[in-house]
Design an enzyme around this catalytic site. Structure first.
Site, PDB file in Angstrom:
ATOM      1  N   ALA A 257       0.809  -1.227   0.000  1.00  0.00           N
ATOM      2  CA  ALA A 257       0.000   0.000   0.000  1.00  0.00           C
ATOM      3  C   ALA A 257       0.838   1.271   0.000  1.00  0.00           C
ATOM      4  CB  ALA A 257      -0.938   0.004   1.200  1.00  0.00           C
ATOM      5  N   ALA A 258       2.124   1.156  -0.291  1.00  0.00           N
ATOM      6  CA  ALA A 258       2.970   2.353  -0.271  1.00  0.00           C
ATOM      7  C   ALA A 258       2.500   3.377  -1.296  1.00  0.00           C
ATOM      8  CB  ALA A 258       4.423   1.967  -0.524  1.00  0.00           C
ATOM      9  N   GLY A 259       2.171   2.919  -2.498  1.00  0.00           N
ATOM     10  CA  GLY A 259       1.699   3.838  -3.531  1.00  0.00           C
ATOM     11  C   GLY A 259       0.368   4.476  -3.180  1.00  0.00           C
ATOM     12  N   ASP A 260      -0.525   3.714  -2.567  1.00  0.00           N
ATOM     13  CA  ASP A 260      -1.820   4.265  -2.164  1.00  0.00           C
ATOM     14  C   ASP A 260      -1.660   5.234  -1.001  1.00  0.00           C
ATOM     15  OD1 ASP A 260      -3.105   2.720  -4.091  1.00  0.00           O
ATOM     16  OD2 ASP A 260      -3.377   1.038  -2.716  1.00  0.00           O
TER      17      ASP A 260
END
Length: 314
Positions: A257-260
């Site tokens: 979930a780093a991009g989110d």
């Protein structure tokens, strides 16, 4: 006293909501084989839902537009979104199943394989999504979009958002061919280096190639291109500036979930009036923190955690 002059700081997220079902063990069973695993987890997922959680944890008043089914997984998703403080007045319940991601993780290598069943996400039609957007747009500043719902819905929402004077931030994931008309309704596009390469045809390997890929998006109509590059940070490309903002070195545990986390914190900062570079710096810190924790939505940091992280770097 009237509050009519209060700043518009709301973020609207239009997108997917899934429930992630993750089984971990080693080795992963081959075809026809049954093995005993080590761990099972069920939690909120889907890029839209994750970004809504991130925007809410970043301090933005956040409304979510999407669809869930009429099953038990809808209860799981709704509870998690509410716990994060996301407003669900425009989350529609439809017949059928809620979106599900079935994930198998090899505990030894970290490699995973994923089946995504879109379920109710496919029911987020242009008509339904645009009506919901118009219903909640009066106090909004930023709309966050991704590509896990029907493409025609993304195109219609971006156009409607532009008409309403909202700033559109598009995370073009999972990457796919997009209509030329979409780019003129997008203010900020945030592909990672892999997605930027697939869309532009320019392999992103360093600062120079990231700049070239960023200019590809500007040439098609986007105002700002942010190429996220994992541990290398992000490349910011506009018509007047190019910058390469570095991320802090972290021991990554799970980058799911780093991009989110990046997208949600970026949207919240922009909605609050932050200057672009400041917003990107906050988003990078949020993405880095998320990567140090296991899981999807549960790994996303709060605004206070990002504040402490940035203060520690000074």
């Amino acid at each position: 006293m009237s509050n009519s002059a209060a700043p518009r700081t709301q973020v609207i997220v239009v997108g997917s909501v899934n429930v992630d079902l993750t089984a971990t063990g080693t080795p992963v069973p081959s075809a026809g084989e049954t093995r005993t695993g080590d761990h099972f987890a069920m939690g909120l997922g889907g890029k839209g839902a994750n970004q809504a959680v991130a925007a809410a944890r970043a301090g933005a008043s956040t409304k979510f537009v999407g669809c869930v089914g009429d099953d038990t997984f809808a209860v799981v998703a709704i509870h998690a979104l509410r716990e994060a403080g996301v407003s669900l007045g425009e989350l529609h319940e439809v017949d059928g199943t809620t979106g599900v991601a079935h994930i198998r993780v090899d505990a030894a290598s970290g490699d995973n394989s994923i089946f995504v069943i879109p379920g109710a996400n496919a029911a987020l039609t242009p008509e339904r999504a645009v009506a919901s957007l118009r219903a909640v747009a009066s106090e909004a500043v930023v709309v966050l979009l991704q590509l896990e719902v029907p493409l025609e819905t993304v195109v219609a929402v971006a156009a409607a958002a532009g008409e309403l004077g909202l700033r559109v931030v598009l995370d073009p994931a999972p990457a796919r061919e997009l209509p030329a008309s979409l780019w003129h309704d997008v203010e900020v596009v945030t592909p990672n280096e892999h997605e930027a390469g697939l869309l532009s045809g320019i392999e992103v390997t360093d600062d120079a190639s990231a700049e070239r890929a960023g200019r590809w998006f500007l040439e098609r109509g986007a105002s700002v291109a942010l190429i996220t590059r994992g541990a290398a940070g992000a490349s910011l490309v506009t018509s007047v500036e190019v910058g390469h903002l570095r991320a802090a070195a972290v021991d990554a545990v799970d980058t799911t979930a780093a991009g989110d986390s990046f997208a949600g914190h970026l949207g919240a900062a922009l909605a609050a009036g932050a200057e672009l570079r400041v917003a990107v710096t906050r988003a990078l810190a949020a993405g880095s923190l998320a990567a140090t924790r296991p899981g999807a939505s549960e790994s996303i940091p709060t605004r206070d955690e990002v504040d402490r992280e940035l203060a520690a770097r000074r």
